[in-house]
Scaffold this motif. Structure first.
Motif, mmCIF file in Angstrom:
data_model
loop_
_atom_site.group_PDB
_atom_site.id
_atom_site.type_symbol
_atom_site.label_atom_id
_atom_site.label_comp_id
_atom_site.label_asym_id
_atom_site.label_seq_id
_atom_site.Cartn_x
_atom_site.Cartn_y
_atom_site.Cartn_z
ATOM 1 N N VAL A 82 0.861 -1.191 0.000
ATOM 2 C CA VAL A 82 0.000 0.000 0.000
ATOM 3 C C VAL A 82 0.894 1.237 0.000
ATOM 4 C CG1 VAL A 82 -1.755 1.279 1.254
ATOM 5 C CG2 VAL A 82 -1.816 -1.223 1.232
ATOM 6 N N PRO A 83 0.793 2.085 -1.031
ATOM 7 C CA PRO A 83 1.719 3.214 -1.120
ATOM 8 C C PRO A 83 1.109 4.530 -0.622
ATOM 9 C CG PRO A 83 0.682 2.870 -3.234
ATOM 10 C CD PRO A 83 0.036 1.893 -2.276
ATOM 11 N N ILE A 84 1.949 5.358 -0.032
ATOM 12 C CA ILE A 84 1.636 6.761 0.242
ATOM 13 C C ILE A 84 2.747 7.562 -0.408
ATOM 14 C CG2 ILE A 84 1.429 8.562 1.994
ATOM 15 C CD1 ILE A 84 0.356 6.453 3.907
ATOM 16 N N HIS A 85 2.392 8.404 -1.360
ATOM 17 C CA HIS A 85 3.410 9.176 -2.087
ATOM 18 C C HIS A 85 3.399 10.616 -1.589
ATOM 19 C CE1 HIS A 85 6.080 10.386 -5.274
ATOM 20 N NE2 HIS A 85 5.239 11.348 -5.616
ATOM 21 N N LEU A 86 4.554 11.131 -1.217
ATOM 22 C CA LEU A 86 4.661 12.497 -0.703
ATOM 23 C C LEU A 86 5.179 13.439 -1.782
ATOM 24 C CD1 LEU A 86 6.032 12.266 2.949
ATOM 25 C CD2 LEU A 86 3.683 12.099 2.105
ATOM 26 N N GLU A 87 4.413 14.507 -2.019
ATOM 27 C CA GLU A 87 4.860 15.605 -2.869
ATOM 28 C C GLU A 87 5.359 16.728 -1.965
ATOM 29 O OE1 GLU A 87 5.019 15.529 -6.041
ATOM 30 O OE2 GLU A 87 3.688 13.906 -6.688
ATOM 31 N N SER A 88 5.646 17.869 -2.558
ATOM 32 C CA SER A 88 6.065 19.034 -1.781
ATOM 33 C C SER A 88 4.934 19.506 -0.882
ATOM 34 C CB SER A 88 6.463 20.173 -2.728
ATOM 35 O OG SER A 88 7.467 19.750 -3.608
ATOM 36 N N LEU A 89 5.291 20.293 0.133
ATOM 37 C CA LEU A 89 4.278 20.945 0.951
ATOM 38 C C LEU A 89 3.535 21.987 0.122
ATOM 39 C CD1 LEU A 89 6.314 21.638 4.227
ATOM 40 C CD2 LEU A 89 4.627 19.826 3.873
ATOM 41 N N SER A 90 2.283 22.235 0.476
ATOM 42 C CA SER A 90 1.543 23.314 -0.163
ATOM 43 C C SER A 90 2.141 24.650 0.269
ATOM 44 C CB SER A 90 0.071 23.256 0.246
ATOM 45 O OG SER A 90 -0.063 23.578 1.621
#
Length: 776
Positions: A292-300
């Motif tokens: 199960v993946p959780i992908h992190l992008e940049s902060l808003s």
């Protein structure tokens, strides 16, 4: 039950300026922005003019911000947007008070210390909590993203929340005092943290870590120590560990999987653990569909500002709102970059110096975030490495075809290219969004540094980049059917305008005059039609200087004529003065021009003197244009095309002189001849003049019909200048009908278009019209 009144907001002064700048940057008028955001145009105006005191509803601000790729708090003061929520205080204090210092000393856990309050990531935190619950079947969860994006911080925060629940019985957790998102927290008897991270970033250096668990054996040793069961390592350790873990609920964290030796063996070990164990892996690489993946992008932007303020308060640093925005832009919202930069500032470095360092070749933070991933690409994925450097060349996110061409891979098998692009996305160096490959600013700087290390590839890639955009611009400037140029062709040029300007700037810096001249020849008409007049003035000015130095008199004549035309349309007194100077200088070069050059020049000299309110001088230049046409041997179709150009311009001069019957006769003749050669543009001009004549003579229904027919055509072509003129005529019509509200609406829209284009003379005329309407 009475309906609760929706809360409205005023833009802050900084927010209003930021909104205005963003609209200009993205070429949005108030009308277009309102249309795309599906809000009333008045809502946009209220935000641009907060001094009016008219509030805008929250949902409208959210829609406007989304279209402009902003956060609502870029427009509205965050303190207004997020009012204090008193009911949260007790819960929040329970979650973030210094109890974590005591928690870190508890048995059956070995979490690293956590100094600062966790910021943002509300959704990802709740997703992780949900996956960790007993109700969810997934035994292994992966958290992936580039280095420094906050993978470890997210997982450690979740683990501390679980400890707090176990110790204090708080079954729900507020992810943020600024959000209503809440989530259930699972219970674990033991929490084991293992890390293969080799170094950590400090403000002045990258520091090697003393210990890291890089093998399965070291991970198992960490498990035995945390559970205070050293005996399980003596023999048949894997089976004894499984048996021990089966006795309680355990959260096992494997940090930085990509640096572990024999990753597959570690994954097999995790997969075969008992169901009482939940494993969380942090990694820079997306592992695949098995977990199960959780992908992190940049902060808003909002979260980035919160993190900056947290760090500033902690370190006693004072930053302006502009400083914060510059830092957000430079950091791309990567938490480690923000923390590193604030640490540098605390060491008495200036923000200017620190931001400049972020772009340097020897940037520690970029080295920390990207070096390992990029080194792996160089060794194992040559196509992906070439694609990475090629994407960095583009000023604005490119599409697939452009990237493949610039990378020199257009003859390679598509499956190989796909694997390269997928690899870059897998390790979070790029992201695909609406058909374009997006790269964070910091990633781009690192990729450009790699490009500089590969000078031969760089030279070839930049030449391919130039040739790609020359072919692209030519194709969309010269389609087989002219209407397609104004619609589909110019829409494609609009999408790539920032990239095209970047190519022009590079050619200028490299003194590639012939390339600038060729590329601009495909862009000149588009820049005129779509209102990029400042760009048009700059590049025509540059071509004038460069061609004059080279003695290319024909090129100089053409560039001076076209720049003069732009200035006469803008219409300020000094613009008209400079336009006259340029056009007459071009006339002195007439011996070097061909028929098309002289036809264009004399026609716009007539237009200049019309705007200088010298109609007889305008007629004189139209007579010269007629003489030039009479002396030229042309096909019948081409002769008609040039004749209607002269007649339409003369009809406009006659209209301004009040000679309506003569103007009307010429317009009807232009319309008749335009139909023969299917020149819709000149027909449209003439219909608009006929509409103005009908307004002056009180034939309002006739005027309205003509205006509506013509207005549909100019809107479809997205011709900003003619759209403004049509709106001004609608305003005159509605004023003549005494429909003053409608007249004001049209006049305001026309004025906004003229101001956006820089057509000050016409803007003043419409403003005068608007004032006369307001007085009614």
């Amino acid at each position: 039950m009475t309906q609760q009144r929706r809360r409205g907001f005023l833009a802050s002064q900084d927010g209003s300026r930021h909104l205005d700048n963003k609209m200009r940057e993205m070429s949005y008028t108030q009308e277009r922005l309102a249309t795309e955001a599906e809000v009333g145009e008045q809502q946009v105006k209220n935000l641009l003019h907060p001094h009016w005191g008219r509030k805008t509803q929250k949902d409208a601000i959210q829609k406007i911000a989304k279209v402009l790729q902003l956060e609502p708090t870029d427009i509205v003061d965050p303190n207004d947007w997020y009012p204090p929520v008193q009911t949260r205080e007790s819960t929040d204090s329970l979650v973030v008070k210094p109890s974590r210092e005591r928690l870190s000393t508890l048995p059956n856990q070995n979490l690293p210390p956590q100094d600062n309050k966790f910021i943002g990531r509300e959704k990802e935190l709740c997703d992780l909590m949900r996956y960790l619950s007993e109700d969810h079947a997934a035994p292994i969860i992966t958290v992936d993203g580039i280095g420094g994006v906050g993978k470890t911080a997210l997982v450690v925060e979740a683990a501390y929340r679980c400890l707090e629940y176990r110790e204090y019985g708080n079954a729900r957790s507020d992810s943020s005092t600024l959000s209503k998102i809440t989530c259930e927290i699972p219970l674990f008897d033991a929490i084991i943290f293992t890390s293969a991270k080799e170094n950590q970033l400090l403000p002045d250096r990258i520091l090697d870590k003393l210990t890291s668990q890089r093998t399965l054996q070291e991970i198992m040793r960490k498990i035995s120590i945390t559970l205070d069961e050293p005996s399980i390592m003596h023999e048949n350790e894997i089976e004894r560990i499984r048996k021990r873990l089966r006795q309680q609920k355990v959260l096992l964290i494997i940090d930085n999987l990509e640096t572990i030796e024999n990753k597959n063996r570690v994954l097999s070990f995790l997969y075969e653990l008992p169901k009482t164990v939940k494993s969380v892996i942090t990694t820079r690489e997306q592992i695949g569909v098995c977990f199960v993946p959780i992908h992190l992008e940049s902060l808003s932007k909002r979260e980035s500002k919160q993190l900056i303020q947290q760090q500033a308060d902690d370190k006693g640093i004072s930053l302006t709102n502009e400083d914060k925005n510059n830092l957000i832009k430079a950091s791309g919202g990567i938490p480690i970059v923000i923390i590193y930069t604030m640490g540098r500032l605390a060491m008495s470095n200036s923000l200017t110096t620190v931001l400049a360092d972020l772009k340097s070749n020897h940037n520690d933070v970029a080295h920390f975030c990207f070096k390992q991933s990029v080194d792996d690409l160089k060794r194992q994925h040559e196509h992906a490495y070439r694609l990475l450097m090629s994407i960095a060349i583009f000023h604005k996110s490119p599409d697939r075809d452009a990237v493949v061409e610039v990378a020199g891979l257009s003859t390679e098998p598509m499956i190989s290219i796909n694997k390269g692009l997928e690899k870059l996305q897998q390790i979070s160096l790029i992201r695909l969004y609406k058909g374009r490959y997006i790269m964070l600013p910091l990633t781009r700087e690192y990729a450009l540094a790699e490009l500089r290390k590969n000078q031969e590839f760089k030279k070839e890639a930049l030449n391919r980049w130039l040739e790609w955009y020359k072919k692209f611009a030519k194709k969309h400037h010269e389609p087989e059917k002219k209407p397609e140029r104004f619609f589909a062709g110019y829409n494609r040029l609009h999408e790539e305008w920032e990239n095209l300007l970047a190519v022009l700037r590079w050619c200028k810096d490299e003194e590639r005059y012939e390339d600038v001249k060729e590329l601009w020849s495909y862009l000149n008409n588009y820049a005129n039609l779509r209102g990029h007049w400042q760009d048009r003035r700059f590049w025509l000015g540059w071509i004038i200087k460069a061609s004059t130095l080279r003695g290319e008199h024909k090129t100089t004549l053409g560039a001076k004529s076209r720049k003069g035309r732009t200035l006469l349309l803008m219409g300020k007194p000094d613009d008209l003065e400079n336009a006259e100077k340029l056009l007459l200088e071009a006339w002195e070069l007439r011996q070097y021009g061909d028929f098309d050059d002289l036809d264009y020049l004399t026609n716009h000299l007539a237009g200049l003197y019309l705007r200088l309110e010298k109609p007889e001088e305008a007629h004189k230049w139209l007579n010269r244009e007629q003489e030039i046409l009479n002396d030229k041997n042309l096909t019948n179709e081409k002769r008609i095309a040039h004749q209607i150009y002269i007649d339409r311009e003369r009809s406009e001069v006659l209209f301004e002189q009040g000679r309506y019957s003569q103007a009307q006769a010429l317009c009807n003749q232009v319309i008749q001849e335009s139909d023969k050669i299917k020149n819709q543009r000149q027909k449209n001009y003439s219909q608009k003049i006929l509409a103005d004549i009908a307004i002056a003579e009180g034939e309002f229904d006739k005027a309205e019909n003509l205006l509506f027919i013509g207005f549909d055509e100019v809107k479809a072509a997205k011709d900003k200048r003619r759209t403004a003129y049509y709106l001004a005529s609608f305003a005159k019509l509605e004023k003549a009908r005494s429909n003053f509200n409608k007249a004001r609406e049209y006049a305001n829209k026309a004025h906004n278009y003229f101001i956006e284009l820089g057509m000050i003379r016409d803007a003043k005329k419409v403003k005068f019209l608007l004032n006369s309407i307001i007085c009614k």
